[in-house]
Design an enzyme around this catalytic site. Structure first.
Site, PDB file in Angstrom:
ATOM      1  N   TYR A 107      28.704  22.957 145.751  1.00  0.00           N
ATOM      2  CA  TYR A 107      29.370  22.992 144.448  1.00  0.00           C
ATOM      3  C   TYR A 107      29.062  21.655 143.754  1.00  0.00           C
ATOM      4  O   TYR A 107      28.160  20.938 144.161  1.00  0.00           O
ATOM      5  CB  TYR A 107      30.874  23.216 144.728  1.00  0.00           C
ATOM      6  CG  TYR A 107      31.712  23.587 143.536  1.00  0.00           C
ATOM      7  CD1 TYR A 107      31.393  24.673 142.738  1.00  0.00           C
ATOM      8  CD2 TYR A 107      32.855  22.847 143.224  1.00  0.00           C
ATOM      9  CE1 TYR A 107      32.184  25.006 141.648  1.00  0.00           C
ATOM     10  CE2 TYR A 107      33.647  23.182 142.149  1.00  0.00           C
ATOM     11  CZ  TYR A 107      33.306  24.259 141.358  1.00  0.00           C
ATOM     12  OH  TYR A 107      34.079  24.587 140.282  1.00  0.00           O
ATOM     13  N   LYS A 120      30.074  29.363 143.053  1.00  0.00           N
ATOM     14  CA  LYS A 120      31.478  29.731 142.808  1.00  0.00           C
ATOM     15  C   LYS A 120      31.915  30.816 143.790  1.00  0.00           C
ATOM     16  O   LYS A 120      33.017  30.784 144.315  1.00  0.00           O
ATOM     17  CB  LYS A 120      31.649  30.243 141.369  1.00  0.00           C
ATOM     18  CG  LYS A 120      31.449  29.178 140.298  1.00  0.00           C
ATOM     19  CD  LYS A 120      32.756  28.523 139.880  1.00  0.00           C
ATOM     20  CE  LYS A 120      32.496  27.394 138.892  1.00  0.00           C
ATOM     21  NZ  LYS A 120      33.679  26.633 138.516  1.00  0.00           N
ATOM     22  N   ASP A 150      36.643  31.115 133.398  1.00  0.00           N
ATOM     23  CA  ASP A 150      37.038  30.025 134.295  1.00  0.00           C
ATOM     24  C   ASP A 150      37.026  28.668 133.589  1.00  0.00           C
ATOM     25  O   ASP A 150      37.884  27.822 133.839  1.00  0.00           O
ATOM     26  CB  ASP A 150      36.058  30.020 135.474  1.00  0.00           C
ATOM     27  CG  ASP A 150      36.424  28.998 136.523  1.00  0.00           C
ATOM     28  OD1 ASP A 150      37.627  28.867 136.808  1.00  0.00           O
ATOM     29  OD2 ASP A 150      35.517  28.349 137.061  1.00  0.00           O
ATOM     30  N   ASP A 151      36.054  28.462 132.717  1.00  0.00           N
ATOM     31  CA  ASP A 151      35.945  27.157 132.050  1.00  0.00           C
ATOM     32  C   ASP A 151      37.114  26.917 131.101  1.00  0.00           C
ATOM     33  O   ASP A 151      37.549  25.787 130.913  1.00  0.00           O
ATOM     34  CB  ASP A 151      34.607  27.063 131.307  1.00  0.00           C
ATOM     35  CG  ASP A 151      33.462  27.202 132.278  1.00  0.00           C
ATOM     36  OD1 ASP A 151      33.336  26.356 133.160  1.00  0.00           O
ATOM     37  OD2 ASP A 151      32.726  28.207 132.183  1.00  0.00           O
ATOM     38  N   ASN A 204      31.565  17.376 134.409  1.00  0.00           N
ATOM     39  CA  ASN A 204      30.713  17.551 135.590  1.00  0.00           C
ATOM     40  C   ASN A 204      29.253  17.573 135.164  1.00  0.00           C
ATOM     41  O   ASN A 204      28.956  17.926 134.025  1.00  0.00           O
ATOM     42  CB  ASN A 204      31.038  18.890 136.272  1.00  0.00           C
ATOM     43  CG  ASN A 204      32.438  18.926 136.828  1.00  0.00           C
ATOM     44  OD1 ASN A 204      32.886  17.959 137.435  1.00  0.00           O
ATOM     45  ND2 ASN A 204      33.141  20.031 136.602  1.00  0.00           N
TER      46      ASN A 204
HETATM   47  N1  NDP Z   1      36.675  19.771 135.853  1.00  0.00           N
HETATM   48  C1  NDP Z   1      36.516  21.053 135.628  1.00  0.00           C
HETATM   49  O1  NDP Z   1      37.046  21.908 136.354  1.00  0.00           O
HETATM   50  C2  NDP Z   1      35.691  21.487 134.484  1.00  0.00           C
HETATM   51  C3  NDP Z   1      34.905  20.609 133.815  1.00  0.00           C
HETATM   52  N2  NDP Z   1      34.143  21.031 132.766  1.00  0.00           N
HETATM   53  C4  NDP Z   1      33.239  20.065 132.173  1.00  0.00           C
HETATM   54  O2  NDP Z   1      33.652  19.752 130.873  1.00  0.00           O
HETATM   55  C5  NDP Z   1      32.502  19.445 130.100  1.00  0.00           C
HETATM   56  C6  NDP Z   1      32.570  20.232 128.793  1.00  0.00           C
HETATM   57  O3  NDP Z   1      32.603  21.596 129.065  1.00  0.00           O
HETATM   58  P1  NDP Z   1      33.046  22.628 127.936  1.00  0.00           P
HETATM   59  O4  NDP Z   1      34.339  22.249 127.350  1.00  0.00           O
HETATM   60  O5  NDP Z   1      32.927  23.956 128.524  1.00  0.00           O
HETATM   61  O6  NDP Z   1      31.882  22.425 126.893  1.00  0.00           O
HETATM   62  P2  NDP Z   1      31.841  22.823 125.353  1.00  0.00           P
HETATM   63  O7  NDP Z   1      30.440  22.832 124.969  1.00  0.00           O
HETATM   64  O8  NDP Z   1      32.660  24.033 125.138  1.00  0.00           O
HETATM   65  O9  NDP Z   1      32.598  21.625 124.639  1.00  0.00           O
HETATM   66  C7  NDP Z   1      32.106  20.332 124.555  1.00  0.00           C
HETATM   67  C8  NDP Z   1      32.960  19.578 123.566  1.00  0.00           C
HETATM   68  O10 NDP Z   1      32.568  18.227 123.581  1.00  0.00           O
HETATM   69  C9  NDP Z   1      32.469  17.797 122.227  1.00  0.00           C
HETATM   70  N3  NDP Z   1      31.587  16.648 122.092  1.00  0.00           N
HETATM   71  C10 NDP Z   1      30.243  16.598 122.118  1.00  0.00           C
HETATM   72  N4  NDP Z   1      29.827  15.341 121.910  1.00  0.00           N
HETATM   73  C11 NDP Z   1      30.929  14.592 121.744  1.00  0.00           C
HETATM   74  C12 NDP Z   1      31.161  13.233 121.473  1.00  0.00           C
HETATM   75  N5  NDP Z   1      30.157  12.382 121.359  1.00  0.00           N
HETATM   76  N6  NDP Z   1      32.429  12.812 121.357  1.00  0.00           N
HETATM   77  C13 NDP Z   1      33.458  13.663 121.480  1.00  0.00           C
HETATM   78  N7  NDP Z   1      33.310  14.959 121.720  1.00  0.00           N
HETATM   79  C14 NDP Z   1      32.052  15.430 121.851  1.00  0.00           C
HETATM   80  C15 NDP Z   1      31.953  19.016 121.483  1.00  0.00           C
HETATM   81  O11 NDP Z   1      32.184  18.825 120.118  1.00  0.00           O
HETATM   82  P3  NDP Z   1      31.885  19.948 119.014  1.00  0.00           P
HETATM   83  O12 NDP Z   1      32.998  20.948 119.189  1.00  0.00           O
HETATM   84  O13 NDP Z   1      31.971  19.219 117.750  1.00  0.00           O
HETATM   85  O14 NDP Z   1      30.553  20.497 119.322  1.00  0.00           O
HETATM   86  C16 NDP Z   1      32.813  20.090 122.136  1.00  0.00           C
HETATM   87  O15 NDP Z   1      34.058  20.162 121.533  1.00  0.00           O
HETATM   88  C17 NDP Z   1      31.293  19.765 130.975  1.00  0.00           C
HETATM   89  O16 NDP Z   1      30.821  18.580 131.529  1.00  0.00           O
HETATM   90  C18 NDP Z   1      31.852  20.627 132.045  1.00  0.00           C
HETATM   91  O17 NDP Z   1      31.158  20.488 133.254  1.00  0.00           O
HETATM   92  C19 NDP Z   1      34.177  22.316 132.308  1.00  0.00           C
HETATM   93  C20 NDP Z   1      34.947  23.237 132.950  1.00  0.00           C
HETATM   94  C21 NDP Z   1      35.708  22.899 134.136  1.00  0.00           C
HETATM   95  C1  PYR Z   2      33.729  23.175 137.150  1.00  0.00           C
HETATM   96  C2  PYR Z   2      33.160  23.979 136.093  1.00  0.00           C
HETATM   97  O1  PYR Z   2      33.439  25.162 136.001  1.00  0.00           O
HETATM   98  C3  PYR Z   2      32.280  23.370 135.133  1.00  0.00           C
HETATM   99  O2  PYR Z   2      32.087  22.163 135.147  1.00  0.00           O
HETATM  100  O3  PYR Z   2      31.749  24.116 134.306  1.00  0.00           O
HETATM  101 MG    MG Z   3      32.076  26.198 134.754  1.00  0.00          MG
END
Ligand code: NDP
Ligand code: PYR
Ligand code: MG
Length: 601
Positions: free
Chosen positions: A139, A210, A305-306, A447
């Protein structure tokens, strides 16, 4: 020589009396895919049809050197494995020795995948017993690296690849999958793999990883799990030039054609496996993830899941942090860096939790501030781009776009990052959090590790050990001023296996948001005061299987109470009921204990 004669005799008996032997080989499975009562039952494995070398080549049956002499002789594999019979404990030592001897994590990943392809029971036994060491390999973070290099890592196909070219034939492709009784699918189109962007068909590593955790952490039988990659092309130019790329080297199909493809996929899943088959959406692009969740959640058994799993794990971490900061949820000011799937999901679930605590929706939303790629989300900001869910959190406030200034200005008590911007929590940001809070709460959820907003060491050191920290990918323990902290892993892996286990065993048809709130509350209650004293916001990873079981049990109580369960009669002891479904990593016996060598006169 005597045993050879016996073997020949035995083989005759074996083939003429195969059902007798087969009856000794059971696995616990959930009932049929129908919607009726879902009592666990013992199901016969028809091993009798597989013999000889095919047994060793079948990872579901293969025990390698652990086959007993009787088994080897009866099943026609005598001589095909070395003469020494090894116990599973000895095999485990061999696996661990090989694992530790690999020179890189990617090599360890390849080694473990090869083991999964060779001997499934041994793979899961070793993974279950060594979650802390092996979860970072199968993972995040290593799976991210594996996805990036999937063309090289690729050995044997695992899961189903369904391409846009297969449109109109998705059901037939599902029928090619050898398991008929699939209960859970994890599907991606590879557009947002972790924080690594569009990896197209290389994203298959994620559903596979997963679902390994579905089994290792949730106890769901591997035969019930199906990883799927929907290949609609990729917009990643580097992959178009990669000679080893395994998917379509074309730009992503979008618009109506893409939507029709996903519709057909969902319909085909329901036709093949029933409407109760769970479909977990994983690592889709933001613009599709929210849409599909809304579109399908009331029709199919599905969750994202995200958005939802991440929401629950982060909310659980926040609930646990309240016991350290000695505050109520509504006493806090939350600042989110990133307003995508993860952070919007968390913000919405915290809103729901605050409303449960007695706040109005408006009050709850007023506590939550968000930053996206265009800066602080404020009403009518000059940079625009405030659509959908973001609008709910937009504030009447001056516009700012620098995170350091925003933190200094707003003085949040909780800072949560999920924007895949590595190092976004600079020294100045962390010092600012430390200056305005006795116990600043800092979650770096992006991540893999290479995308984390800050490291655990940076957070603990700069706050002189005062911060309450969690990260999406694991960080090692670190010592500040003589005290050792064990950073919690705020990863949805604490949630989705337990939720899936509860959903499948109780026959839940639609997964409402409250299920995730219950999962979060349950998870946070499992954190002991001793855990908190060590800096852990979550139970240690070596307890994660019990955590999944507790979440599933909590979910069962909830869904039976609210009428969302369809598995009847309602079990009295829900935990015992769910426990009875769990995958057993011990080898099956292929020959009954009572079996005696026949007379050879
Ligand atoms: N710990 C966990 O269990 C999980 C972690 N994650 C991690 O979270 C991260 C994001 O995933 P996810 O939310 O799905 O991705 P998305 O693409 O849905 O969202 C990314 C967000 O980051 C914003 N962004 C991009 N650049 C910047 C910046 N310079 N400053 C501030 N905000 C910025 C984007 O802005 P805009 O809306 O304007 O494009 C958007 O709102 C990934 O690294 C993923 O691995 C995800 C799921 C689970
Ligand atoms: C952990 C997870 O689902 C992600 O980073 O997208
Ligand atoms: Mg994910």
């Amino acid at each position: 020589m005597a045993y050879n004669i016996a073997a020949v005799t035995a083989r005759k008996i074996f083939s003429s009396n195969s059902s007798k032997f087969a009856q000794s080989c059971y696995v616990i499975t959930r009932g049929s895919s129908s919607d009726g009562p879902q009592e666990p039952k013992k199901e016969l494995i028809n091993h009798s049809r597989v013999r000889g070398i095919d047994i060793l080549r079948n990872p579901k049956l293969n025990k390698g050197t652990a086959f007993t002499l009787k088994e080897r002789q009866l099943m026609g594999i005598h001589g095909l494995v070395p003469p020494t019979v090894r116990s599973v404990e000895e095999q485990t030592i061999r696996v661990l020795t090989n694992f530790s001897k690999r020179s890189s994590d990617l090599d360890r990943f390849i080694y473990l995948m090869a083991l999964q392809d060779r001997n499934e029971k041994l793979f899961y036994k070793v993974l279950c017993e060594n979650v802390e060491e092996m979860m970072p390999i199968v993972y995040t973070p290593t799976v991210g690296q594996a996805c990036q290099q999937y063309g090289v890592v690729f050995r044997r196909p695992r899961g189903l690849f369904i391409s846009i070219k297969d449109k109109g034939h998705i059901y037939e492709i599902l029928c090619n999958w050898p398991e008929r009784n699939v209960k859970a699918i994890v599907v991606t189109d590879g557009e947002r793999i972790l924080g690594l962007g569009d990896l197209g068909a290389y994203g298959m590593g994620i559903p596979v990883g997963k679902l390994s955790l579905y089994t290792a952490l949730g106890g769901i039988h591997p035969a019930k799990c199906l990883p799927i990659l929907l290949d609609v092309g990729t917009n990643n130019e580097k992959l178009h030039e990669d000679p080893l790329y395994i998917g379509h080297c074309e730009p992503r199909v979008t618009g109506q054609e893409y939507d029709d493809f996903i519709d057909e996929f969902m319909q085909a899943v329901a036709k093949r496996y029933g409407y109760s088959c769970l479909v977990q959406f994983e690592d889709f692009g933001n613009h599709n993830a929210f849409r599909f969740l809304e579109k399908y959640r009331d029709v199919y058994c599905t969750f994202n899941d995200d958005i939802q799993g991440t929401a629950a794990v982060a909310a659980a971490g926040v609930f646990a942090s309240l016991r350290i900061t000695k505050t109520k949820l509504t006493d806090n000011k939350f600042l989110f860096q990133g307003a995508g799937e993860a952070n919007i999901g968390i913000a919405e679930l915290l809103t729901l939790a605050m409303i449960e605590e007695g706040a109005t929706e408006q009050e709850a939303r007023s506590k939550i501030w968000m930053v996206d790629s265009r800066g602080l989300i404020t009403k009518g900001r000059p940079s625009g781009g405030i659509s959908g869910h973001k609008k709910e959190f937009a504030k009447d406030y001056k516009h700012m776009d620098n995170l350091e200034e925003i933190v200094e200005d707003l003085k949040p008590s909780v800072l949560i990052g999920a924007a895949a911007i590595a190092g976004a929590f600079t020294e100045k940001v962390i010092l600012s959090m430390a200056a305005h809070n006795e116990r600043p709460v800092i979650f770096a959820l992006s991540n893999p590790t290479s995308k984390a907003e800050c490291s655990a060491e940076e957070a603990y050191t700069l706050t002189e050990g005062r911060c309450v920290f969690a990260s999406g990918s694991p960080f090692p323990a670190c010592t500040v001023n003589g005290k050792t902290f064990y950073p919690g892993q705020g990863n949805n892996a604490y949630i989705f296996p337990g939720v899936a286990l509860g959903v499948i065993t109780c026959g839940v048809r639609h997964i409402e948001d409250k299920i995730f709130l219950h999962a979060a509350q349950c998870l946070s209650k499992l954190v002991t005061d001793e855990n908190l004293a060590e800096g852990r916001l979550y139970p240690p990873l070596n307890q994660i299987q019990e955590v999944s079981l507790k979440i599933a049990t909590e979910l069962a109580e909830f869904v039976y109470r609210t009428g969302a369960a369809s598995a009847y009669p309602e079990p009295k002891d829900k935990e015992a009921y769910i426990r009875s479904f769990l995958y057993d990593t011990n080898y099956e016996q292929f020959v009954p204990d009572t079996w005696e060598w026949p007379e050879t006169k």
